[in-house]
Structure formats: C-alpha cells, structure tokens
Write a protein that holds these residues in place. Sequence first.
Motif, PDB file in Angstrom:
ATOM      1  N   THR A 192     -13.293 -40.719  -4.111  1.00 29.95           N
ATOM      2  CA  THR A 192     -11.910 -41.005  -4.519  1.00 29.95           C
ATOM      3  C   THR A 192     -11.248 -42.014  -3.595  1.00 29.95           C
ATOM      4  N   TYR A 193     -12.035 -42.684  -2.746  1.00 27.45           N
ATOM      5  CA  TYR A 193     -11.384 -43.519  -1.753  1.00 27.45           C
ATOM      6  C   TYR A 193     -10.792 -44.798  -2.348  1.00 27.45           C
ATOM      7  N   ASP A 194     -11.071 -45.059  -3.638  1.00 30.47           N
ATOM      8  CA  ASP A 194     -10.459 -46.210  -4.279  1.00 30.47           C
ATOM      9  C   ASP A 194      -9.008 -45.958  -4.676  1.00 30.47           C
ATOM     10  N   GLN A 226      -3.959 -47.894  -0.298  1.00 32.23           N
ATOM     11  CA  GLN A 226      -5.268 -47.502  -0.780  1.00 32.23           C
ATOM     12  C   GLN A 226      -5.945 -46.673   0.314  1.00 32.23           C
ATOM     13  N   ILE A 227      -6.553 -45.554  -0.077  1.00 31.28           N
ATOM     14  CA  ILE A 227      -7.211 -44.696   0.904  1.00 31.28           C
ATOM     15  C   ILE A 227      -8.270 -45.493   1.662  1.00 31.28           C
ATOM     16  N   LYS A 228      -8.928 -46.405   0.902  1.00 28.95           N
ATOM     17  CA  LYS A 228      -9.949 -47.265   1.472  1.00 28.95           C
ATOM     18  C   LYS A 228      -9.412 -48.039   2.676  1.00 28.95           C
ATOM     19  N   GLU A 243     -18.023 -37.629   0.081  1.00 29.56           N
ATOM     20  CA  GLU A 243     -17.984 -39.088   0.130  1.00 29.56           C
ATOM     21  C   GLU A 243     -17.863 -39.620   1.549  1.00 29.56           C
ATOM     22  N   TYR A 244     -17.124 -38.884   2.400  1.00 26.50           N
ATOM     23  CA  TYR A 244     -16.950 -39.385   3.765  1.00 26.50           C
ATOM     24  C   TYR A 244     -18.238 -39.262   4.561  1.00 26.50           C
ATOM     25  N   LEU A 277      -8.961 -45.862   5.555  1.00 25.44           N
ATOM     26  CA  LEU A 277     -10.277 -45.498   6.081  1.00 25.44           C
ATOM     27  C   LEU A 277     -10.830 -46.613   6.958  1.00 25.44           C
TER      28      LEU A 277
END
Lengths: 377, 445
Positions: free
Chosen positions: A196-198, A215-217, A123-124, A220
């Motif tokens: 899974t960044y949500d 949140q990972i988002k 995803e990254y 990021l």
Amino acid sequence: MKQIAANPVYKFLLFPVGQIILFALGASVILSLVTVLLAYLFKSNFIDFDLVERIMLILPQVIINGLTIGFVYSTIALGYTMVYGVLEFINFSHSEIFMVGGIVGIQLMAYFEHTGALATMNEYLVIALAIVLALIVSGSLAVIVERTAYKPLRGAPKLVPLISAIGMSFFLQDLVRLILSLTTGEFNVILPKFGTYDEFWKLAVPGMEDPLRIQIKSALIVGIAILMLVILNFLVNGTKVGKAIRAVAQDRPSASLMGINVNQIISITFLIGGALGGAAGVLFALKATKLDPFSGFFPGLKAFTSAVLGGIGNLTGALLGGLVLGLLESFAASYLGIFTNGAFGAEYKDIFAFAILIVVLIFRPSGLLGQTVGQKA
Amino acid sequence: MNTFFSDLYKKANTGFWPVVIAFAFLVVGTISVYLNPRSLFAFLTLLTTPVILYFMKIDTKVKVFIGLLLLIVILPVLGIRNIFYLEVIFQMAVFSALALGLNIVIGMAGLLDLGYVAFYAVGAYAWAIFGSKQMSLLHSIPGAAPANAEFFLDARWFWLFIFLGVGLAALMGILLGLPVLRVKGDYLAIVTLGFGEVIRVLALNLDKPLNLTNGPQGITPIQRPPLPGVVQALGNALTPLVGHVPTEAEIYNVFFYFLALIIIGIAIVVATRLEDSRIGRAWTAIREDETAAIAMGIPLVKMKLAAFAAGASFAGAMGAVYAANRTFVSPETFSFQVSIGVLTMVILGGLGSIPGVIFGASAVTLLNIQILQNFSLYLSDLRQSDAVIPIINFPWKNLSNQLDPAKYQKLVFGLILILMMIFRPSGLIPAARRQRELGDEKEAE
C-alpha cells in the motif's frame, strides 16, 4: 555543554538527525520564499490568472517531491564524496553501481512475485530485503571495480584513472544490459505492484482547504535515507575504521606510516560508498518504478553535482548539496513552465543541474560548506 | 619464437622488400575486393596497406605514390562497386577529423573534454537549420509542416557553411572555455560532459517556442551542394571500371568521400604544424606542469582557449559535411556515446600522436560498423545451423538471440578504455615526444 557533546546518543543520533532536518527545512523555506517573491514581482505580467495563488497551490507537493529526490541524491552523493576524499578522483562508475543496486532490488521483488510470496509477505519486509541485497551486491561490485580498474593505476597521472573509470561506467552499462537480455529477454525492469505504499496520507492543515497529501512512498524514502545517513555518520565518526578512513583522506603517506593498511581502507571506502549507492538505487527504483541499465547516468551526474555543490570531500556538504539540488530541480520542473508561460518546461530540468554545477564551480569552487580536502595536488 | 619474428621483420624491412610487400598487399587487396565485394577479409587486406606504408622503410616518394593511388583511384572505384565501403571510409574520415580535433584538446593541451560531440552538433545543426526548409517553418508545429515550404538558402551556400561551422564551433569552444578553464582536470571533464548534454537537450527541445530544431524528429531534408562538373565527369569516366553508369547517389558518395579526404588533409597539416609551433609547445608545457608553464610566461587562459577553439573547429567543419551527407540530423546522432567513442579512438591510437589518432579512429570505426556487424551475422548463421560449441557441447541453436555483438558498442568502448589505461596508456602508436621523454614502461607505472 562539553558533556552533552560527548554523549553518544547526542553525538550519533540527535545531532545528525537535527542537522538533516535543519538542512531540509532551511533549504525548503529559503527556496519557497524566493519563488513566492519572484511570483509577486512578475504578478503583473500574468493577466488571466493569479500567479501567486497558482504557485502556492502546488508548493507543498513541490517541496515534498524535491525532498524525496533530494535525499536520494544525497545518499548517492556520499559515495562520490567519500571516494573523492580518499583518492581524489571522480568515481565515474558510481552511477552504474547505483543502477545495479536498483535493478537487483527490483529483480528480487520480481522473484518474490514470481514465486507468489509477494502477496503474502509484509511489504516493508520486502523493501528491507531488497535494500539489504542491494547493499551487498553494490558494495561488492564497487570493491571489485576498484580492485580491477583503479588499483593498478594508483599514482598514475590524474586523467588516467578517470578515463579508466569512464570506461568502466560504459562497460558496466552494457554488461548489465547483456546479462538482463540474456536471462530475461529484455533490459527494462519494472517494479512489481505490491503493498500500500503507493497510497497517500492525508494531513489536514489548518488554514488550507485541501488536506496535504503525502505519498507513503515519499515518507519511506526519506525515512530510510535518514536512517542510512545516521548509520554512515556513526561509521565514519564513531568507529576505528572511520577514523582510519579520515586519516587516509587527510594524508595517505602519514596514515600508512601510522600502521594503517591504506589499500584495505580504500577498498572499505569503496565498499561503504557502493553499498550506500546500491541502497539509494532501491529507493530510486521505488520512486521511478522502472529502471534500465542506462538510468543510472543522470541521477549519478546530479549526485556528483550535489557533491560539488556541497563541497566535494565533505560528507555533510554532500548531504546538503543533494537536498538543495533535489529541491532546486523540483522547483524548476514545476515552476519554469508557469513562469515562462509554457515556453520552457520540465524538460529542461536535467540541464538545470549542469547550470548550477557551472555556476558553483565558477563562483565558489569549494562548494557551499567550504573547506574541502580536495584539490590538494 | 619472438626473435624469429623480429629477425624476419628486420629482413623484410630492408632493401626493396618493403615496396614489394606494400605492393603485394595493395594488388592482392584490390583484386580480392574487386572480385568479392562483400568479403570483410579482403577489405581488411586492402586496409593493411596504409599501415605497412606507415611502418616500413620505404622511400617517401614511393609511399606518397602508393598512398595516393589507393586513396584517389582504387578506393572510389571499389567504393562504387560496393557502396558500403565508401560509407565505411567516409565515416573513418569523419571520425578521424573528430579524433584529430579532440587530440588537440586532450593529447596536446591535456584538457579532458567529454562533451566534444557538442561542437560536431553545432556544425551539423548550423547547416541543417539554414540548408533545409526549417527557417520557413519556424512558426509551425513540429510534424505538421506545410508541404509547399521553400528551401531557405540556395544549396551553394553549403561551401560557406563549412567555414561557418568552423567559426561557430570555435566560438562555442571559447564560450565554453571562458567560464570553465578555472576548473581543473577532473572537474573540467564533468563540466564539458554537462555542456555536451546541454547542447543535446537544447536540440531535443528547441521546437518551441520557435521551431528551430524540429525536436526529436530531427531536420530533413537538408540540401546537398550541387556537384561540381569535374566530379560528374570523373564519375562518367569510371563507367568501364565499375561496370555500370554510376547513379547520382553513388557519385554523391564519391564526392563526399573526396570532400572528407580534403578536410582530413587540411586537419592533418594544421595539427602537425600546430604541434611543432610555439602554441603547440606552450600546450605541451601546460599539459606537463601548469605552474611551471605560467612561470615561463605562457599565457595560460589564452592558450587553453586556443586549444578548445582549434579542437572544436575540426568538429564544426565535419558537422556541416555530415549534415549534408546524411540530409538528416537528429539529436540522437550527438549523444554522449559519440563523445566517448571519439575519446576511445584517441586513447587507442595514442594521446598526442597524429598517425596514432588516425589509426585509432579508423580501427574503432571499422570495428563499430563492420567487424561487430559481421560477427553478429556470423553468430546468427551459426544459430541457424546444427553445429554445437565444441568443448561445452552447447548447441548454437539455443544461444539467445539477444547476444548480438553489434548492439554492444559501449561494452567494447569501455573495455578498450580500461585495458589501454592499464596496459598501454600511451596508445598503440605513441606520440614521438612522449616516447623520447619517458618510454612506455615508465609511464605505465
């Protein structure tokens, strides 16, 4: 001391990162203190619940939201402020260049989804590819816009290029809409779901019952924004091109006499500013999950407000201004409703930015960090 | 080739020829619109008449006669036959008034105002709130209005509200001007843009705590003023020309058309008188060089505020008329796009040029609500036929139905702004003063 300051690792990595963290922490702490103070003052007006407790409960989340959007504003604001520094004019179409970056990024992800690669790719890596594409597309678009709509007007009275820029902004909005509707049949673009960044990181904080949810988002977005800000700082302060940009911003005729190709430097400024805007567009898209050709307008205006708030023409100022504005907006959106008992709510957060802009322009037109290159003429 | 045309124009512009040409356009236009009420071409022919009147050498008395004949007799009659034309002309008049107002702020005083629609909204909402049932519904939830609510004011108050609209908008202009006039050029543009958005967001959200604006649904119904007896009689007198007894709605359209015409007339007189007055010359001085203007003893703040107030007042008056004409206002009507639309009209016609601005307003309005629409219809006709695009051999049928020119007004506005700025910054009909000063070539550099 002098030796440390000259050390490139310090100069181009530690110092800017430290500055960013200082700004972010400082602005959050000051705003939180003011809010809590206000809460104590007005506590007696609220009988059925404890105002302070209610405010403290969501405070960490509010700060995180504010910082996330604040970093996006900072990244866009840098585009405004760089162009203003060099040409002394508001690049009104920057908000559209930002929007194009976001849409291009989403379209790339949608393409991966369409081919089925999205499920298998890291995803990254997907996000990185989207950002790189947005950097390229938005940067080139900014240069094209500069060459066609602004360059013929250099030296004209100040209002002339500004009106042309407004026209360009409108033109690009509908052009993107036309292209999107012709190719996909509709002009809203929606971020595909992947990765899974949500999800949330849960950090247990001593002294609090609930863990702090990040949140990972958000992390990021903040991380990528800081990375780009550091790279920009290196570009402007550490390279020859950066030196030329600064020279042109300071005095165009003299820079030209020193053998700097002014037109080329102006184009490079647009390229860098536009590329940053495009990358910010992807970050914004990650947060908003849905874009349309008109969704660049408000973030663009707020980023401009940030640039003015920090002192237009001043790169550090744009960074600080963006953070402060993002935090202020997040605080206003979350707490205005609580303080006024629901009479005024989050719907006023858009005009909150304008109120700030007007107040800044009246009381401190040179912005928070003062000394600008602007308003020379 | 070029000299051929200019010779022809010179020949046509001498002696009695201009009168003949003007009459020819008037008569041919009238007859063709009368026979084909739906044809765009016929309508355009008719609308060329005023342009000819303006440009050609015709005795002033004859000009006034032909102009009045067109405005007072021909257009209302044709308008009742096809109500759409009256609507087009009404909108032209509304936007001409707005453009004249904005022209004072931008063209004369040189202050770029991107939130001009706010003043229009103020005038419209003033009559909308007091001329509808809204005042009786202040405490009810939007959408859940009790049916038995009363109108707050009698419909005759409308006449007062035209003037109130002027006053309120001028006041708003001053209120906006006071804090922002310290700000220069491009900052001012952004601040006024923000102000326009503030007014729109307020209109959108002031349905609580007090339900003032009814939120996004907008306010309806808004009262129209009672028709004066004269208009009624006029409508009845038109029966033989129109072919049927005009309905009340049609007479109302004629009535609003004349009302807009009167306001335009006043606006033109005011703008012309202002331009040549002491204030107008002060504005020009400020526009050209602020520092020099101060040195000459011009009260800068006072003059700038005057420009804002004068410009805003035109929009305020038209706002009230618009609200009554539509019997409905909603925040969507007052979007940023309208501000830029009016800016486009001013730029297209010529900054600071009164005939130019009216021409620009008419041309852009016509383009907006008629030419683009017709073009869309034409494309959709082509789509249903079996024809192919010649050179690239692409069948019209496969053309996406998203390609609908009527939806892309912003694209058109943007293009007009960019092209005008690059190729003809002083507009299609430049202001006389600018022509005297610079000539077009110098300014374009």
